[in-house]
Enzyme design. Structure first.
Site, PDB file in Angstrom:
ATOM      1  N   VAL A   1       0.831  -1.206   0.000  1.00 21.44           N
ATOM      2  CA  VAL A   1       0.000   0.000   0.000  1.00 21.44           C
ATOM      3  C   VAL A   1       0.863   1.252   0.000  1.00 21.44           C
ATOM      4  O   VAL A   1       1.942   1.287   0.581  1.00 21.44           O
ATOM      5  CB  VAL A   1      -0.964   0.042   1.217  1.00 21.44           C
ATOM      6  CG1 VAL A   1      -1.894  -1.155   1.202  1.00 21.44           C
ATOM      7  CG2 VAL A   1      -0.196   0.096   2.531  1.00 21.44           C
ATOM      8  N   CYS A   2       0.366   2.286  -0.698  1.00 23.51           N
ATOM      9  CA  CYS A   2       0.958   3.618  -0.652  1.00 23.51           C
ATOM     10  C   CYS A   2      -0.186   4.610  -0.750  1.00 23.51           C
ATOM     11  O   CYS A   2      -1.358   4.218  -0.677  1.00 23.51           O
ATOM     12  CB  CYS A   2       1.985   3.814  -1.768  1.00 23.51           C
ATOM     13  SG  CYS A   2       1.263   3.863  -3.418  1.00 23.51           S
ATOM     14  N   GLN A   3       0.090   5.881  -0.940  1.00 19.03           N
ATOM     15  CA  GLN A   3      -0.986   6.872  -0.892  1.00 19.03           C
ATOM     16  C   GLN A   3      -1.779   6.955  -2.185  1.00 19.03           C
ATOM     17  O   GLN A   3      -2.995   7.072  -2.168  1.00 19.03           O
ATOM     18  CB  GLN A   3      -0.418   8.245  -0.535  1.00 19.03           C
ATOM     19  CG  GLN A   3      -1.448   9.210   0.032  1.00 19.03           C
ATOM     20  CD  GLN A   3      -2.045   8.723   1.352  1.00 19.03           C
ATOM     21  OE1 GLN A   3      -1.374   8.078   2.151  1.00 19.03           O
ATOM     22  NE2 GLN A   3      -3.319   9.017   1.562  1.00 19.03           N
TER      23      GLN A   3
ATOM     24  N   LEU B   1      -4.176   4.350  -0.912  1.00 19.10           N
ATOM     25  CA  LEU B   1      -4.948   4.597   0.301  1.00 19.10           C
ATOM     26  C   LEU B   1      -5.859   5.815   0.186  1.00 19.10           C
ATOM     27  O   LEU B   1      -6.820   5.948   0.944  1.00 19.10           O
ATOM     28  CB  LEU B   1      -4.001   4.772   1.495  1.00 19.10           C
ATOM     29  CG  LEU B   1      -3.206   3.526   1.898  1.00 19.10           C
ATOM     30  CD1 LEU B   1      -2.238   3.862   3.040  1.00 19.10           C
ATOM     31  CD2 LEU B   1      -4.137   2.395   2.318  1.00 19.10           C
TER      32      LEU B   1
END
Length: 219
Positions: free
Chosen positions: A137-139, A166
């Site tokens: 996961v990342c932004q 995210l």
């Protein structure tokens, strides 16, 4: 690997180019096979599908964002292995770039001046076997896609990423911790201040318009 793909397994075919701020700026096709001669694959899933991978299929969450975003908000019990780390090098070129960054991107978006983490792949390999199920996961979804590319080349075979990152995860989807919601962890700097000022000004203007019309705004 089709970055724009939704809810399907896609073949990884990309190499990523990165900016010093840690943002993925471009990608190009790159054909390759893993050590077993088999083309590796990655799942791109929606937030609700990602939740099922974690709760029903035993995927471990690996957060590849930088330290600042991770500290603002993160999924509980995740592993933090940043794809980019803060660049504190003191050669002349780096100092100039860092100064420019801090006066623009850092000031407006709250982004740290970063560089690729040279120990990223080894750090993941020290914590997980090649057969581990990993949800990266990342932004915004781009760093996790780039991280998936690196890990696939290193022999990992069960990797998933959240399409759009995210920022697309509705509140309450995952148990989280930190001082903000997961989707807001990328917001900082003057952009955040500007947003608050705009909200206040908007409220003032609405109240003024009601006043001129001889009405009282409802609360």
């Amino acid at each position: 690997m089709h970055v724009c793909g939704f809810s399907h397994v896609a073949v990884s075919w990309l190499e990523f180019q990165t900016h010093h701020s840690g943002r993925i700026t471009a990608w190009k096709p790159s054909r390759w096979r893993n050590a077993n001669g088999i083309r590796a694959e990655v799942k791109f899933v929606k937030p609700d599908e990602a939740k099922k991978l974690v709760t029903e299929e035993g995927y471990a969450v690996v957060d590849v964002r930088d330290r600042t975003q991770f500290e603002r908000a993160r999924i509980k019990s995740c592993y933090h292995v940043p794809l980019f780390i803060e660049n504190k090098d003191n050669d002349i070129g780096t100092i100039v770039l860092r100064t420019v960054h801090n006066n623009f991107s850092g000031l407006f978006f709250g982004l740290p001046f970063t560089k690729p983490n040279p120990e990223f792949t080894e750090s993941v390999k020290n914590q997980f076997s090649a057969g581990s199920k990993l949800l990266l996961v990342c932004q915004e979804g781009l760093r996790s896609a780039a991280a998936a590319n690196k890990l696939e080349k290193a022999g990992f075979e069960n990797i998933a990423c959240i399409t759009s990152g995210l920022q697309s995860v509705p509140p309450g989807t995952f148990d989280s911790e930190g001082k903000t919601e997961l989707q807001d962890a990328g917001k900082a700097g003057l952009v955040t201040v500007q947003g608050k000022i705009s909200a206040v000004l908007g409220t003032v203007l609405i109240c003024k318009s009601y006043t001129y019309a001889g009405q009282t705004p409802s609360t």
